[in-house]
Design an enzyme around this catalytic site. Structure first.
Site, PDB file in Angstrom:
ATOM      1  N   ASP A  78      -1.597  -1.403   4.796  1.00 58.76           N
ATOM      2  CA  ASP A  78      -2.460  -0.229   4.970  1.00 58.76           C
ATOM      3  C   ASP A  78      -2.949   0.330   3.645  1.00 58.76           C
ATOM      4  OD1 ASP A  78       0.308   0.512   4.534  1.00 58.76           O
ATOM      5  OD2 ASP A  78      -0.243   2.577   4.982  1.00 58.76           O
ATOM      6  N   ASP A 115      -4.563  -0.175  -4.056  1.00 64.67           N
ATOM      7  CA  ASP A 115      -3.210   0.195  -3.652  1.00 64.67           C
ATOM      8  C   ASP A 115      -3.096  -0.047  -2.144  1.00 64.67           C
ATOM      9  OD1 ASP A 115      -0.792   1.428  -3.022  1.00 64.67           O
ATOM     10  OD2 ASP A 115      -1.551   3.458  -3.346  1.00 64.67           O
ATOM     11  N   GLU A 145       2.773   2.044   5.217  1.00 62.14           N
ATOM     12  CA  GLU A 145       3.547   2.512   4.065  1.00 62.14           C
ATOM     13  C   GLU A 145       3.093   3.895   3.620  1.00 62.14           C
ATOM     14  OE1 GLU A 145       4.444   2.990  -0.298  1.00 62.14           O
ATOM     15  OE2 GLU A 145       2.517   2.969   0.747  1.00 62.14           O
ATOM     16  N   GLU A 146       1.792   4.111   3.617  1.00 66.24           N
ATOM     17  CA  GLU A 146       1.244   5.331   3.047  1.00 66.24           C
ATOM     18  C   GLU A 146       1.476   6.562   3.916  1.00 66.24           C
ATOM     19  OE1 GLU A 146       0.438   5.307   0.137  1.00 66.24           O
ATOM     20  OE2 GLU A 146      -0.671   3.523  -0.462  1.00 66.24           O
ATOM     21  N   ASP A 169       3.509  -3.368  -5.660  1.00 69.74           N
ATOM     22  CA  ASP A 169       2.879  -2.063  -5.420  1.00 69.74           C
ATOM     23  C   ASP A 169       2.915  -1.141  -6.629  1.00 69.74           C
ATOM     24  OD1 ASP A 169       1.530  -0.190  -3.911  1.00 69.74           O
ATOM     25  OD2 ASP A 169       3.300   0.532  -2.854  1.00 69.74           O
ATOM     26  N   HIS A 457      -5.153   7.040  -4.065  1.00 70.43           N
ATOM     27  CA  HIS A 457      -5.159   8.105  -3.055  1.00 70.43           C
ATOM     28  C   HIS A 457      -6.322   9.067  -3.240  1.00 70.43           C
ATOM     29  CE1 HIS A 457      -0.606   7.651  -1.937  1.00 70.43           C
ATOM     30  NE2 HIS A 457      -1.201   6.484  -2.136  1.00 70.43           N
TER      31      HIS A 457
END
Length: 486
Positions: A78, A115, A145-146, A169, A457
């Site tokens: 993701d 990412d 994961e996020e 990561d 992000h």
């Protein structure tokens, strides 16, 4: 995006281009997952989807390396869905518009998904290659994961044979990560008492934008503005003088992204409009001065909107503003053990007014459990005073550093031999999934590496092209140096 597949290493960038073309925000990874499964089956690789949706793909060793230790390459499927306010983009339907800008790859108005798309692309490129030397290989691609580490939480023993795991990561070339922070989500619910509005008052929307935002683990120490906190500060100082009556407070979109935008809707006497505009100008100048280095672009804009039918009671409004203004945010404490690394932090990530309550989503991170628990206590105490409910969920452990890790030594020595300089051994404040993998696989030796990614992000996310090739060369050399099984 046509220029991406001309970059080196070509196989990696071709995969990244495919990844960008298939929407895969957190909790909506199914299309990309299915694409990868279909591809792996066509290649004759073993592929399994576990109970929660993680993919485990296995590839035999290249001839002559069958006796090497089994290695798992790990990435998450993701990506974080963040966009600029003026960007029309549906993350569940639209591809990421990636492009080359000099030394960097960026996206048009959205997060790029480097990412962890670059790490995922590297693992898939190795699986698809016929000329890369490696022992028995496994690739673990986790989901969500996020937004909660659902995949890492759900991974069970028995799926992996690997003795070594290389997490892909990390986001700084030249750094080798051997530990990370743990975290916990906090959800605050403040009940709203509504009352009738004053028909003679005007209704406005005050919007705060222009901030950089960023990853609440990677960028939290940079002192950037939090839109939720900055707007609450303005209200704390001026709501009473202006006779504001709140109808809505909204800010941020993800609990693990520093909020770039927030807005508040309110009613007030029209005769206070000139004073409000003057205060907006003063506050904008003040914050731009305070954040002149870290985050100088804050904007406040005011617009008149249709009249509201109800407003928050004075008690509710005061409590909400006090709670938001008093809440800790940002770096709570720097680490004593690892110089320059944040030990404990809090991100006041998302605020939403819904029906009969205002919800506030926060993410607490800490390298140590006691640090996380201390911040949990502070938030709980504030909620006790405010008459708000708070719930903690999704706690995940940190990844405890192991300075004697054999795979870390291999990566370090390999890096030195390729680049004639020492890498930096690091602990990251952001959450990596390695700590959770230790539960089903306690004896697994782990390390984390990656290329240089800036501003994850956020829509400013970018990956440095040169470092992708450096990361790739390091990864291939490490695979070649994995020792034989004991």
């Amino acid at each position: 995006m046509s220029t991406l597949n001309q970059l080196q290493p070509q196989a990696l960038w071709q995969w990244f281009e495919q990844i960008c073309a298939i929407p895969h925000p957190s909790k909506h990874e199914q299309a990309l997952s299915q694409h990868i499964q279909n591809w792996a089956k066509d290649k004759g690789l073993s592929v399994v989807e576990d109970k929660v949706g993680n993919l485990i793909i296995k590839k035999p060793a290249t001839p002559g390396m069958e006796n090497r230790k089994v290695v798992a390459l790990q990435a998450h499927i993701d990506m974080v869905p963040q966009k600029n306010a003026d960007k029309e983009h549906d993350f569940e339907k639209d591809p990421i518009q990636a492009y080359v800008d000099g030394e960097w790859v960026k996206a048009t108005g959205t997060t790029l998904g480097a990412d962890n798309g670059i790490g995922m692309a590297s693992a898939l490129a190795i699986l698809g290659s016929d000329d890369i030397a490696h022992g028995p290989l496994e690739v673990l691609l986790t989901i969500d994961e996020e937004a909660g580490m659902t995949g890492a939480f759900g991974l069970e023993a028995g799926y992996l044979d690997a003795e070594i795991l290389i997490n892909t990561d990390s986001e700084q070339e030249g750094e080798i990560y051997m530990g990370c922070a743990g975290g916990v989500d906090a959800k605050i619910e403040l009940p709203i008492v509504w009352q009738s509005s004053e028909p003679s008052h005007s209704t406005f929307k005050l919007s705060l934008s222009g901030l950089k935002g960023g990853h609440s683990g990677v960028n939290i120490h940079l002192g950037r503005g939090n839109a939720n906190k900055l707007l609450a500060r303005f209200l704390f100082n001026h709501a009473d003088d202006l006779a504001l009556e709140l109808t809505n407070f909204t800010g941020g979109s993800l609990r693990n992204a520093i909020p770039r935008e927030a807005s508040v809707e309110f009613m007030m006497p029209s005769e206070n409009l000139a004073q409000l505009n003057s205060l907006i100008e003063e506050y904008t100048a003040l914050i731009r001065q305070e954040l002149a280095i870290a985050d100088p672009g804050m904007l406040l804009s005011l617009s008149e909107i249709p009249a509201a039918t109800q407003v928050m009671s004075e008690a509710t409004q005061n409590t909400l503003i006090d709670l938001l203004h008093a809440s800790p945010n940002g770096v709570i404490r720097m680490s004593d053990e690892v110089e320059g690394v944040t030990e404990t932090s809090l991100n006041v990530g998302v605020i939403a007014t819904q029906g009969e309550s205002v919800s506030i989503l926060c993410l607490i991170r800490s390298l140590i459990d006691s640090g996380r628990e201390e911040v949990e206590g502070k938030l709980a105490a504030l909620c006790n005073l405010a008459g708000a409910d708070i719930e903690f969920s999704g706690a995940y452990p940190g990844w405890k550093p192991d300075s004697s890790s054999p795979v870390m030594a291999i990566v370090k020595d390999t890096y030195e031999s390729i680049y004639n300089k020492e890498p930096t051994i690091m602990v990251i404040h952001a959450g990596l999934e390695c700590g959770l993998f230790k539960k089903p696989y306690p004896e697994m030796d782990m390390v984390s590496i990656g290329p240089t990614i800036r501003f994850p992000h956020s829509p400013d996310e970018m990956v440095l092209i040169e470092t992708v090739d450096q990361y790739w060369k390091l990864l291939l050399a490490v695979l070649e140096r994995i020792p034989a099984k004991a």
